[in-house]
Design a protein around this motif. Structure first.
Motif, PDB file in Angstrom:
ATOM      1  N   PRO A  14      12.785   2.986 -29.111  1.00 49.05           N
ATOM      2  CA  PRO A  14      11.773   3.558 -30.014  1.00 49.05           C
ATOM      3  C   PRO A  14      12.382   4.318 -31.187  1.00 49.05           C
ATOM      4  O   PRO A  14      11.869   4.241 -32.318  1.00 49.05           O
ATOM      5  N   ALA A  15      13.465   5.041 -30.954  1.00 45.22           N
ATOM      6  CA  ALA A  15      14.130   5.763 -32.046  1.00 45.22           C
ATOM      7  C   ALA A  15      14.771   4.784 -33.022  1.00 45.22           C
ATOM      8  O   ALA A  15      14.747   4.993 -34.242  1.00 45.22           O
ATOM      9  N   ASP A  16      15.342   3.708 -32.499  1.00 50.15           N
ATOM     10  CA  ASP A  16      15.931   2.678 -33.365  1.00 50.15           C
ATOM     11  C   ASP A  16      14.876   2.073 -34.284  1.00 50.15           C
ATOM     12  O   ASP A  16      15.089   1.914 -35.491  1.00 50.15           O
ATOM     13  N   HIS A  17      13.736   1.715 -33.719  1.00 48.40           N
ATOM     14  CA  HIS A  17      12.701   1.069 -34.515  1.00 48.40           C
ATOM     15  C   HIS A  17      12.113   2.031 -35.545  1.00 48.40           C
ATOM     16  O   HIS A  17      11.813   1.633 -36.673  1.00 48.40           O
ATOM     17  N   ALA A  18      11.958   3.295 -35.172  1.00 45.41           N
ATOM     18  CA  ALA A  18      11.439   4.277 -36.119  1.00 45.41           C
ATOM     19  C   ALA A  18      12.432   4.553 -37.246  1.00 45.41           C
ATOM     20  O   ALA A  18      12.032   4.853 -38.380  1.00 45.41           O
ATOM     21  N   ALA A  19      13.726   4.436 -36.957  1.00 47.93           N
ATOM     22  CA  ALA A  19      14.759   4.772 -37.938  1.00 47.93           C
ATOM     23  C   ALA A  19      15.068   3.629 -38.896  1.00 47.93           C
ATOM     24  O   ALA A  19      15.562   3.865 -40.003  1.00 47.93           O
ATOM     25  N   ARG A  20      14.787   2.404 -38.501  1.00 50.41           N
ATOM     26  CA  ARG A  20      15.143   1.240 -39.310  1.00 50.41           C
ATOM     27  C   ARG A  20      14.658   1.425 -40.749  1.00 50.41           C
ATOM     28  O   ARG A  20      13.511   1.771 -40.989  1.00 50.41           O
ATOM     29  N   ASN A  21      15.545   1.175 -41.719  1.00 49.95           N
ATOM     30  CA  ASN A  21      15.211   1.451 -43.111  1.00 49.95           C
ATOM     31  C   ASN A  21      14.201   0.424 -43.634  1.00 49.95           C
ATOM     32  O   ASN A  21      14.502  -0.778 -43.667  1.00 49.95           O
ATOM     33  N   PRO A  22      13.009   0.858 -44.053  1.00 49.97           N
ATOM     34  CA  PRO A  22      11.981  -0.108 -44.445  1.00 49.97           C
ATOM     35  C   PRO A  22      12.308  -0.855 -45.724  1.00 49.97           C
ATOM     36  O   PRO A  22      11.915  -2.018 -45.888  1.00 49.97           O
ATOM     37  N   GLN A  23      13.014  -0.212 -46.657  1.00 50.50           N
ATOM     38  CA  GLN A  23      13.355  -0.893 -47.903  1.00 50.50           C
ATOM     39  C   GLN A  23      14.364  -2.013 -47.670  1.00 50.50           C
ATOM     40  O   GLN A  23      14.246  -3.106 -48.245  1.00 50.50           O
TER      41      GLN A  23
END
Length: 279
Positions: A14-23
């Motif tokens: 969950p932390a990995d997915h939240a941290a993934r850079n959206p740009q």
């Protein structure tokens, strides 16, 4: 390469997915937006988290080849993906998934990435990707990897490469010493020679630029607070274990740091995402 437990991988997802850079992810998606299908090789796939974090930005038909050295993790990844999908079925050795109207086929292969790197890239996927891998590899291996990608003009989407930044709150007197010892431990041999550790993203970006690839990077730091208390405690204990192996910190000082960090108010752990493509 030293392995990681399914429990740790599930805890950090969950932390990995939240941290993934959206740009950065949006740029990858835009690059492939005109295509009806895409083939992806995912290096060091662990529990399949990178597929789950990337699929929505990619074309409607995807074929993923999951690569790991640990057969137990490959089995775990298949099981997790089957649970995650809206529908899942076996088709020979492949797993066929549907998720949010996307059709995803998955093949899992056990590979030694030090010995068989060029063989894997010789499959010529449309995209090579990896999560939380390159800080474990050596500078020499990264340069070899980039050269192999460049020779075949294969793009890379790499996420969650640890970059050495840590900000725990509130501060503790042992923060600097602990972080320095942990950085030394990160540079130990993880199966690819002396690891690049927190320098990995910079090393990789520079190697790609020398080949003429276009390179984009973006922050993907973990933000850990009380909502992720279990991850915070496991991370602190993992760091303390690594520091203990270096022998660089007084045991009592390290014990006090660990006690404080298990209940820290927050932590920001630095990672970088990278998108490199031929031009």
């Amino acid at each position: 390469m030293a392995g990681f437990s399914p429990e740790w991988l599930a805890l950090r997802e969950p932390a990995d997915h939240a941290a993934r850079n959206p740009q950065v992810l949006a740029a990858v998606g835009a690059h492939f937006s005109g295509r009806p299908s895409l083939s992806v090789v995912d290096l060091g796939c662990g529990g399949g988290s990178n597929l789950r974090g990337s699929y929505a930005a990619l074309p409607d038909r995807q074929h993923w080849t999951l690569i790991d050295h640990d057969p137990a993790l490959l089995d775990h990844a298949r099981a997790r993906l089957a649970e995650w999908a809206d529908e899942a079925r076996e088709q020979g050795e492949e797993l066929v998934l549907t998720k949010d109207e996307k059709l995803i086929t998955v093949d899992a292969r056990r590979v030694d990435l030090d010995r068989d790197l060029e063989w894997v890239l010789g499959w010529q996927p449309d995209l090579v990707t990896a999560a939380a891998l390159f800080d474990l590899t050596s500078r020499r291996w990264i340069e070899r990897f980039v050269a192999a990608l460049a020779s075949q003009r294969l793009p890379l989407y790499a996420v969650l490469t640890y970059d050495g930044r840590e900000d725990w709150q509130p501060p503790h007197p042992a923060d600097a010493g602990t972080q320095a010892a942990f950085a030394d431990h990160q540079r130990g041999d993880k199966g690819f020679g002396p690891a690049a550790g927190p320098d990995a993203c910079e090393v990789m970006a520079e190697a790609f630029r020398k080949t003429g690839f276009a390179v984009s990077t973006g922050d993907s730091s973990w933000l850990i607070d009380d909502d992720r208390a279990a991850l915070r405690a496991a991370l602190a204990e993992g760091i303390a274990d690594a520091v203990r192996e270096t022998g660089r910190l007084d045991p009592a000082e390290l014990s006090d740091w660990l006690s404080a960090r298990r209940s820290a108010r927050s932590a920001r752990i630095g990672h970088q995402d990278l998108w490199a493509r031929p031009v």
